[in-house]
Design a protein around this motif. Structure first.
Motif, PDB file in Angstrom:
ATOM      1  N   TRP A  24      13.184  12.515  -4.740  1.00 17.57           N
ATOM      2  CA  TRP A  24      12.236  11.739  -3.939  1.00 17.57           C
ATOM      3  C   TRP A  24      10.954  12.464  -3.580  1.00 17.57           C
ATOM      4  N   LEU A  25      10.948  13.798  -3.613  1.00 20.25           N
ATOM      5  CA  LEU A  25       9.755  14.513  -3.198  1.00 20.25           C
ATOM      6  C   LEU A  25       8.554  14.258  -4.119  1.00 20.25           C
ATOM      7  N   PRO A  26       8.721  14.177  -5.455  1.00 19.38           N
ATOM      8  CA  PRO A  26       7.569  13.828  -6.295  1.00 19.38           C
ATOM      9  C   PRO A  26       6.972  12.470  -5.936  1.00 19.38           C
ATOM     10  N   ALA A  27       7.832  11.506  -5.590  1.00 12.69           N
ATOM     11  CA  ALA A  27       7.329  10.188  -5.187  1.00 12.69           C
ATOM     12  C   ALA A  27       6.568  10.286  -3.874  1.00 12.69           C
ATOM     13  N   VAL A  28       7.063  11.073  -2.937  1.00 14.33           N
ATOM     14  CA  VAL A  28       6.374  11.282  -1.662  1.00 14.33           C
ATOM     15  C   VAL A  28       5.003  11.907  -1.903  1.00 14.33           C
ATOM     16  N   ASP A  29       4.963  12.940  -2.731  1.00 17.31           N
ATOM     17  CA  ASP A  29       3.683  13.589  -3.051  1.00 17.31           C
ATOM     18  C   ASP A  29       2.694  12.587  -3.646  1.00 17.31           C
ATOM     19  N   PRO A  54       0.833  -1.209   0.000  1.00 10.94           N
ATOM     20  CA  PRO A  54       0.000   0.000   0.000  1.00 10.94           C
ATOM     21  C   PRO A  54       0.872   1.265   0.000  1.00 10.94           C
ATOM     22  N   PRO A  55       0.374   2.346  -0.592  1.00 14.27           N
ATOM     23  CA  PRO A  55       1.196   3.547  -0.743  1.00 14.27           C
ATOM     24  C   PRO A  55       1.687   4.150   0.570  1.00 14.27           C
ATOM     25  N   LEU A  56       0.891   4.070   1.627  1.00 16.52           N
ATOM     26  CA  LEU A  56       1.347   4.622   2.897  1.00 16.52           C
ATOM     27  C   LEU A  56       2.520   3.819   3.444  1.00 16.52           C
ATOM     28  N   ARG A  57       2.467   2.503   3.249  1.00 14.54           N
ATOM     29  CA  ARG A  57       3.590   1.647   3.664  1.00 14.54           C
ATOM     30  C   ARG A  57       4.818   1.947   2.807  1.00 14.54           C
ATOM     31  N   GLN A  58       4.617   2.161   1.516  1.00 13.67           N
ATOM     32  CA  GLN A  58       5.727   2.529   0.644  1.00 13.67           C
ATOM     33  C   GLN A  58       6.372   3.834   1.102  1.00 13.67           C
ATOM     34  N   LEU A  59       5.540   4.778   1.521  1.00 14.57           N
ATOM     35  CA  LEU A  59       6.066   6.062   2.000  1.00 14.57           C
ATOM     36  C   LEU A  59       6.991   5.860   3.193  1.00 14.57           C
ATOM     37  N   VAL A  60       6.539   5.067   4.149  1.00  4.41           N
ATOM     38  CA  VAL A  60       7.370   4.803   5.326  1.00  4.41           C
ATOM     39  C   VAL A  60       8.672   4.123   4.914  1.00  4.41           C
ATOM     40  N   GLU A  61       8.570   3.098   4.065  1.00  7.82           N
ATOM     41  CA  GLU A  61       9.769   2.372   3.632  1.00  7.82           C
ATOM     42  C   GLU A  61      10.716   3.285   2.855  1.00  7.82           C
ATOM     43  N   LEU A  62      10.161   4.194   2.056  1.00  2.04           N
ATOM     44  CA  LEU A  62      11.008   5.109   1.292  1.00  2.04           C
ATOM     45  C   LEU A  62      11.799   6.021   2.224  1.00  2.04           C
ATOM     46  N   THR A  63      11.138   6.566   3.239  1.00  2.00           N
ATOM     47  CA  THR A  63      11.863   7.446   4.163  1.00  2.00           C
ATOM     48  C   THR A  63      12.931   6.666   4.930  1.00  2.00           C
ATOM     49  N   LEU A  64      12.613   5.450   5.329  1.00  2.00           N
ATOM     50  CA  LEU A  64      13.601   4.636   6.048  1.00  2.00           C
ATOM     51  C   LEU A  64      14.816   4.342   5.160  1.00  2.00           C
ATOM     52  N   GLU A  65      14.570   4.065   3.882  1.00  2.00           N
ATOM     53  CA  GLU A  65      15.672   3.775   2.974  1.00  2.00           C
ATOM     54  C   GLU A  65      16.510   5.020   2.706  1.00  2.00           C
ATOM     55  N   LEU A  66      15.864   6.171   2.554  1.00  2.00           N
ATOM     56  CA  LEU A  66      16.621   7.411   2.361  1.00  2.00           C
ATOM     57  C   LEU A  66      17.510   7.695   3.564  1.00  2.00           C
ATOM     58  N   VAL A  67      16.981   7.482   4.748  1.00  2.00           N
ATOM     59  CA  VAL A  67      17.763   7.717   5.955  1.00  2.00           C
ATOM     60  C   VAL A  67      18.878   6.682   6.081  1.00  2.00           C
ATOM     61  N   ARG A  68      18.610   5.445   5.669  1.00  2.52           N
ATOM     62  CA  ARG A  68      19.684   4.440   5.688  1.00  2.52           C
ATOM     63  C   ARG A  68      20.834   4.877   4.783  1.00  2.52           C
ATOM     64  N   LEU A  69      20.504   5.422   3.617  1.00  2.79           N
ATOM     65  CA  LEU A  69      21.548   5.907   2.712  1.00  2.79           C
ATOM     66  C   LEU A  69      22.321   7.057   3.346  1.00  2.79           C
ATOM     67  N   ILE A  70      21.611   7.965   3.990  1.00  4.78           N
ATOM     68  CA  ILE A  70      22.283   9.086   4.660  1.00  4.78           C
ATOM     69  C   ILE A  70      23.219   8.565   5.742  1.00  4.78           C
ATOM     70  N   GLU A  71      22.790   7.530   6.423  1.00  9.98           N
ATOM     71  CA  GLU A  71      23.575   6.990   7.539  1.00  9.98           C
ATOM     72  C   GLU A  71      24.818   6.242   7.063  1.00  9.98           C
TER      73      GLU A  71
END
Length: 201
Positions: free
Chosen positions: A123-128, A81-98
């Protein structure tokens, strides 16, 4: 073939060293001679692969952007589901930053080099889109505005980078992983924005 492989290894070493230097010291605080010394590769070999510091910085930025683009494409292609994808996307972006020097270097370089493309444009267009789809499918509470949530996500990503930089500046201070912290934050946020099962029915 051996010569090409050696050249590729040299270029890879230079890129990795430059990413770490740009991340730590910024564009102005990094010199080609520093990168050459740190990498254990002659300055002549460095300038053979990269004609200037600006060219090397662009290559590091490109690698960081590629890592982010791959993460966005992979997660958004999933069937969750898109809300789950949103959470996973933010977690992956932060993993890359880390964990990815090139991503952190890209984020610092885009602030220090005028005209550099912004990582958020990836990533912001995907978040939107994910938030709009979540809203349209009734997975968000009616009172939740997708645009406001997108702003919150931007703050979460920026905050994760800031925390990482503070931790790297004071490594003696214990800190949870950035991904673990963000996962806990989402556990606090989701009950307030997710529509209940009753509302779905």
């Amino acid at each position: 073939m051996v010569k090409q492989q050696r050249a590729a290894r040299t270029r890879r070493t230079l890129m990795e060293t430059a990413a770490a230097q740009f991340d730590r010291d910024g564009y102005a605080g990094t010199s080609l001679s520093q990168i050459s010394t740190e990498a254990g590769i002659s300055l002549g070999a460095l300038t053979f692969h990269f004609g200037s510091k600006s060219e090397l910085a662009r290559s590091v930025e490109k690698e960081g952007r590629s890592a982010v683009e791959e993460a966005v494409a992979r997660i958004c292609a999933s069937s969750t589901p898109p809300l789950r994808q949103l959470v996973e996307l933010t977690l992956e972006l932060v993993r890359l930053i880390e964990h990815d020097d090139s991503v952190r270097a890209m984020l610092r370089l885009e602030r220090e080099r005028p005209g550099t493309p912004q990582c958020s444009s990836i990533w912001l267009p995907a978040v939107d889109d994910l938030l709009q789809r979540s809203h349209a499918s009734g997975r968000l509470r009616p009172s939740v505005r997708p645009a406001v949530m997108a702003t919150l996500v931007s703050h979460l990503i920026a905050g994760a980078e800031a925390v990482q930089r503070c931790h790297r500046a004071s490594p003696a201070e214990p800190v949870d992983s950035a991904v673990g912290q963000l996962r806990h934050i989402w556990q606090l946020i989701l009950p307030g924005i997710s529509a209940s099962e009753a509302s779905h029915r």
